[in-house]
Write an enzyme that holds these catalytic residues in place. Structure first.
Site, mmCIF file in Angstrom:
data_model
loop_
_atom_site.group_PDB
_atom_site.id
_atom_site.type_symbol
_atom_site.label_atom_id
_atom_site.label_comp_id
_atom_site.label_asym_id
_atom_site.label_seq_id
_atom_site.Cartn_x
_atom_site.Cartn_y
_atom_site.Cartn_z
ATOM 1 C CG LEU A 190 -1.978 -1.112 1.264
ATOM 2 C CD1 LEU A 190 -2.786 -1.029 2.549
ATOM 3 C CD2 LEU A 190 -2.890 -1.055 0.059
ATOM 4 C CG ASP A 310 1.109 14.696 12.109
ATOM 5 O OD1 ASP A 310 1.072 15.877 11.688
ATOM 6 O OD2 ASP A 310 1.545 13.754 11.428
#
Length: 519
Positions: A190, A310
């Site tokens: 991925l 984040d």
């Protein structure tokens, strides 16, 4: 209306625009530096050096509502090869191309944009887009159960008689149909980042597809993965039914000296959906749904005394990618053919990537958050806490409304100047504190010292073109009025005056009902 139930539909045709020169490719370099915490312990931190981004469209300079050029998601296939051949090829490759399987090209904010001095970021646990940046995590203590399982995180491979499964940089070599931990059969890569790779795999015990994050077999990255495991276990223990929409760790283990984290396989990240949709804004009822879920997720984290640090569209995954396509007439081009816009069929999301998450009472690194979503107190070195997540949420919600990141710059002083253009001048008390911490950013009277004599023409242009928040979100009706009010409170300069997420959940905006007919 053109029904479409999958991402295989024809991409919308971009508007006819002037050809732009190809963006110059800047080199990203990073270095390891050391910080000393309050106890005198030395900690390693990976830091990206600032590089100027190429010029592109920005919400600061885009006034006609134009979208960027369409984007075709990359496709790739993994050539079938034996483990021995893959290992030999990996050893022969250079350090910049050591993977046996070619990963899809890394997507960047704006067209071919290269980021700035933001902290390196770990690959996402379940997402299909991995940042090229990783942040070296600080040493923290694990729960006893985790300690006993991972030990020091620097042991040798479990079986020296088995040929090496790593390339020379410690990345696990991905081979189709490889069995990991005698349970997970690899399907495809991925993506990958500095900390490791993420693969789609078939769980042969349940016959479900999962995402497996495989950490590099290097002690400092193994040690950093312990922090994420600890956080994910805490989230699952406190919310076993996953009512707060944070990614759940299904399983973790040590496979041939690689720490592996298994999660459910979800859809694409919200940023990728925006990009493939030509950065078209989300419908207002979708923004409302996203806001409810994100505020609830972050309130849950803050109740656990945990700061994500984040938050950004890349770290928000769609549970499903299904969408329909509708025709939209561009106001400035009534004579031209209408544009096509993708509308999600489901707005269910999951918050991911807790590799940078920090408990309030534990060590805080100096710089956190990806540049576009970084709070002013972090830029000014004033310390940070829960309000830095709140500021990031404000930036994200504005991006959902406009389709483009609110602040696009690589320079700290330019970033602060843009913040003042959007939110007004800094409060005096906050500005004085900033002037004491970063005197180079201020002139007498604690006024922001911008522009500096050597500031570039492009920086002057970008900052001066930045629009006030009231112009970005015009209060044309009750929906926008409440939305603007909430975002204003989320983006307050002084973290002491920023609305807490738990309080934001009671804001009038979240109680609205927005017609689903809006696109």
């Amino acid at each position: 209306m053109i029904p479409n139930g999958s991402a295989s539909s024809i991409l919308p045709t971009p508007p006819t625009t002037r050809k732009r020169k190809r963006a110059h490719q800047y080199t990203i370099s990073y270095s390891e530096v050391q910080e000393t915490d309050s106890t005198g312990r030395t900690r390693e931190v990976i830091v990206i050096e600032d590089t100027p981004p190429p010029p592109t469209l920005s919400p600061a300079t885009t006034r006609n509502g134009g979208y960027s050029a369409s984007y075709q998601p990359p496709t790739f296939s993994a050539p079938i090869r034996t483990r021995a051949r893959a290992a030999a090829e990996a050893q022969a490759l250079s350090s910049t191309s050591s993977s046996a399987v070619i990963a899809p090209p890394l997507k960047r904010r704006k067209k071919d944009e290269v980021d700035d001095g933001r902290p390196l970021k770990k690959p996402t646990l379940a997402g299909k887009r991995l940042d090229q940046y990783d942040q070296q995590q600080q040493n923290q203590h694990l729960a006893p159960s985790t300690k006993s399982s991972l030990a020091s995180g620097s042991g040798a491979a479990t079986d020296d008689s088995v040929p090496s499964c790593d390339d020379k940089e410690g990345h696990y070599i991905i081979v189709p149909d490889d069995m990991i931990h005698r349970r997970y059969r690899t399907v495809r890569l991925l993506g990958q980042g500095t900390f490791g790779k993420v693969v789609e795999a078939l769980d042969t015990h349940t016959n479900n597809r999962v995402a497996v994050k495989i950490i590099r077999a290097i002690p400092k990255y193994r040690d950093a993965s312990k922090i994420e495991i600890r956080v994910l276990q805490k989230l699952k223990d406190k919310d076993p039914q996953n009512r707060h929409n944070c990614i759940h760790l299904l399983h973790w283990f040590d496979h041939r000296n690689h720490v592996c984290l298994v999660s459910e396989l979800l859809g694409m990240c919200v940023y990728d959906f925006l990009k493939e949709n030509e950065f078209a804004p989300f419908p207002r009822h979708h923004i409302l749904s996203f806001a409810r879920q994100l505020l609830d997720s972050v309130a849950f984290l803050h109740d656990l005394r945990l700061i994500h640090t984040d938050l950004k569209p890349e770290n928000i995954l769609l549970v499903r990618n299904d969408y329909k396509t509708v025709a939209i007439q561009v106001p400035s081009r009534r004579s031209s053919a209408p544009k096509h816009k993708r509308i999600l069929l489901s707005t269910d999301i999951r918050l991911i990537d807790f590799g940078s998450a920090t408990f309030q009472d534990e060590y805080h690194s100096t710089v956190v958050c990806t540049r576009h979503y970084r709070a002013p107190e972090i830029i000014l070195g004033l310390g940070w806490s829960f309000p830095c997540d709140v500021y990031s949420l404000g930036c994200i919600l504005v991006e959902f409304y406009t389709g483009i990141a609110l602040f696009q710059t690589h320079d700290n002083l330019d970033h602060l100047a843009m913040m003042e253009a959007v939110m007004g001048k800094m409060p005096d008390q906050f500005a004085r504190a900033g002037a004491r911490a970063k005197s180079d950013f201020f002139k007498s009277g604690a006024k922001l010292d911008w522009p500096k004599p050597k500031v570039t023409k492009q920086s002057r242009k970008d900052v001066k073109a930045t629009k006030p928040l009231r112009e970005v979100i015009p209060p044309v009706d009750i929906i926008n009025q409440h939305f603007l009010n909430l975002v204003t409170k989320l983006l307050a300069f002084d973290p002491a005056h920023r609305i807490p997420v738990r309080e934001a959940l009671s804001h009038q905006y979240l109680s609205l009902t927005i017609p689903s007919s809006e696109v």
